[in-house]
Design a protein around this motif. Structure first.
Motif, PDB file in Angstrom:
ATOM      1  N   ASP A   1     -40.802  39.002  -0.849  1.00  0.00           N
ATOM      2  CA  ASP A   1     -41.506  40.276  -0.999  1.00  0.00           C
ATOM      3  C   ASP A   1     -42.378  40.569   0.219  1.00  0.00           C
ATOM      4  O   ASP A   1     -42.669  41.730   0.509  1.00  0.00           O
ATOM      5  N   ALA A   2     -42.779  39.525   0.948  1.00  0.00           N
ATOM      6  CA  ALA A   2     -43.564  39.687   2.175  1.00  0.00           C
ATOM      7  C   ALA A   2     -42.664  39.941   3.389  1.00  0.00           C
ATOM      8  O   ALA A   2     -43.153  40.085   4.503  1.00  0.00           O
ATOM      9  N   GLY A   3     -41.336  39.970   3.165  1.00  0.00           N
ATOM     10  CA  GLY A   3     -40.412  40.307   4.241  1.00  0.00           C
ATOM     11  C   GLY A   3     -39.689  39.140   4.877  1.00  0.00           C
ATOM     12  O   GLY A   3     -38.986  39.312   5.872  1.00  0.00           O
ATOM     13  N   GLN A   4     -39.829  37.941   4.322  1.00  0.00           N
ATOM     14  CA  GLN A   4     -39.125  36.793   4.889  1.00  0.00           C
ATOM     15  C   GLN A   4     -37.707  36.710   4.342  1.00  0.00           C
ATOM     16  O   GLN A   4     -37.489  36.858   3.146  1.00  0.00           O
TER      17      GLN A   4
ATOM     18  N   ALA B   1     -36.754  28.915   5.036  1.00  0.00           N
ATOM     19  CA  ALA B   1     -36.313  27.546   5.317  1.00  0.00           C
ATOM     20  C   ALA B   1     -37.098  26.952   6.481  1.00  0.00           C
ATOM     21  O   ALA B   1     -37.618  25.829   6.382  1.00  0.00           O
ATOM     22  N   GLU B   2     -37.191  27.695   7.574  1.00  0.00           N
ATOM     23  CA  GLU B   2     -37.923  27.190   8.740  1.00  0.00           C
ATOM     24  C   GLU B   2     -39.378  26.913   8.397  1.00  0.00           C
ATOM     25  O   GLU B   2     -39.941  25.898   8.829  1.00  0.00           O
TER      26      GLU B   2
ATOM     27  N   ASP C   1     -33.849  23.181   8.377  1.00  0.00           N
ATOM     28  CA  ASP C   1     -32.977  23.908   9.297  1.00  0.00           C
ATOM     29  C   ASP C   1     -32.148  24.892   8.469  1.00  0.00           C
ATOM     30  O   ASP C   1     -31.519  24.496   7.474  1.00  0.00           O
ATOM     31  N   PRO C   2     -32.140  26.175   8.837  1.00  0.00           N
ATOM     32  CA  PRO C   2     -31.356  27.148   8.071  1.00  0.00           C
ATOM     33  C   PRO C   2     -29.880  26.750   7.925  1.00  0.00           C
ATOM     34  O   PRO C   2     -29.262  27.057   6.903  1.00  0.00           O
TER      35      PRO C   2
ATOM     36  N   VAL D   1     -28.188  34.189   4.560  1.00  0.00           N
ATOM     37  CA  VAL D   1     -29.394  33.460   4.936  1.00  0.00           C
ATOM     38  C   VAL D   1     -30.126  34.160   6.076  1.00  0.00           C
ATOM     39  O   VAL D   1     -31.352  34.242   6.084  1.00  0.00           O
ATOM     40  N   ASP D   2     -29.376  34.688   7.038  1.00  0.00           N
ATOM     41  CA  ASP D   2     -29.971  35.314   8.225  1.00  0.00           C
ATOM     42  C   ASP D   2     -30.226  36.804   8.079  1.00  0.00           C
ATOM     43  O   ASP D   2     -30.789  37.423   8.987  1.00  0.00           O
ATOM     44  N   TRP D   3     -29.828  37.419   6.968  1.00  0.00           N
ATOM     45  CA  TRP D   3     -29.864  38.872   6.842  1.00  0.00           C
ATOM     46  C   TRP D   3     -31.235  39.429   7.185  1.00  0.00           C
ATOM     47  O   TRP D   3     -32.258  38.978   6.677  1.00  0.00           O
ATOM     48  N   ASP D   4     -31.246  40.447   8.042  1.00  0.00           N
ATOM     49  CA  ASP D   4     -32.479  41.052   8.545  1.00  0.00           C
ATOM     50  C   ASP D   4     -32.957  42.236   7.714  1.00  0.00           C
ATOM     51  O   ASP D   4     -33.968  42.856   8.026  1.00  0.00           O
TER      52      ASP D   4
END
Length: 192
Positions: free
Chosen positions: A116-119, A125-126, A131-132, A176-179
């Protein structure tokens, strides 16, 4: 009474999208319904799996990993691994919650606060020292039995199984990486 019905409807509209991201739609609807008995909220319809229209471990309306018996279902499973962009960064994490709990070792509530904070999942994970790629690998491993079962049944070849594993890794890497901006790819099967 009308105010109570309106309030129940507003609360349901606020709770269901977040609950759907967690796969707890039925629980959220029944909690809201029980506190607003006789209201419009009691008309909510989900199956006993908690997902609109069915589902299972594969996600809202998705394919259950343990019941994949056709290549068509495997294609749907890979698409499901990308997640649902309509659920924002959550992308419907219920189908992968066990893996997230195990690998990230944080509470479900903390995961929600971070998202919800944008992560995204890679950042979470980091932040917790993982490690992602470790998360991606665990997600792929958790859904790979569907590929293994079709290979064992002779439905797909070893080469096709490797291509499906690569497609599954690509889908989970995207998830996992979705922006929060990039359009979700569509997986329609292996290239001929």
């Amino acid at each position: 009474m009308k105010l109570r019905t309106t309030l129940a409807t507003v609360l349901l509209a606020a709770v269901v999208p977040v609950a759907a991201a967690c796969g707890t739609t039925a629980e959220a609807a029944s909690t809201t319904t029980s506190s607003t008995s006789g209201s419009a909220a009691s008309d909510s319809s989900t199956t006993d799996t908690g997902f609109p229209g069915g589902g299972g471990q594969g996600g809202p309306g998705g394919v259950d990993v343990s019941s994949v018996t056709t290549e068509e279902q495997l294609v749907e499973l890979v698409q499901e691994a990308y997640g649902d962009a309509g659920l924002d960064l959550h992308r419907g994490h219920q189908p992968v919650q066990d893996v997230l709990d195990e690998v990230l070792a944080i509470s479900h509530d903390e995961l929600h606060v971070r998202m919800d904070a944008g992560q995204n999942l890679a950042t979470v994970a980091e932040d917790v020292g993982v490690d992602p790629q470790t998360l991606v690998d665990a997600l792929v491993e958790s859904w790979s039995p569907a590929i293994d079962d079709l290979l064992a049944a002779g439905t797909i070849t070893e080469d096709e199984a490797e291509q499906y594993r690569a497609a599954l890794e690509e889908a989970f890497t995207f998830r996992v990486d979705w922006d929060g901006e990039e359009a979700t790819p569509t997986f329609t099967g292996l290239a001929a």
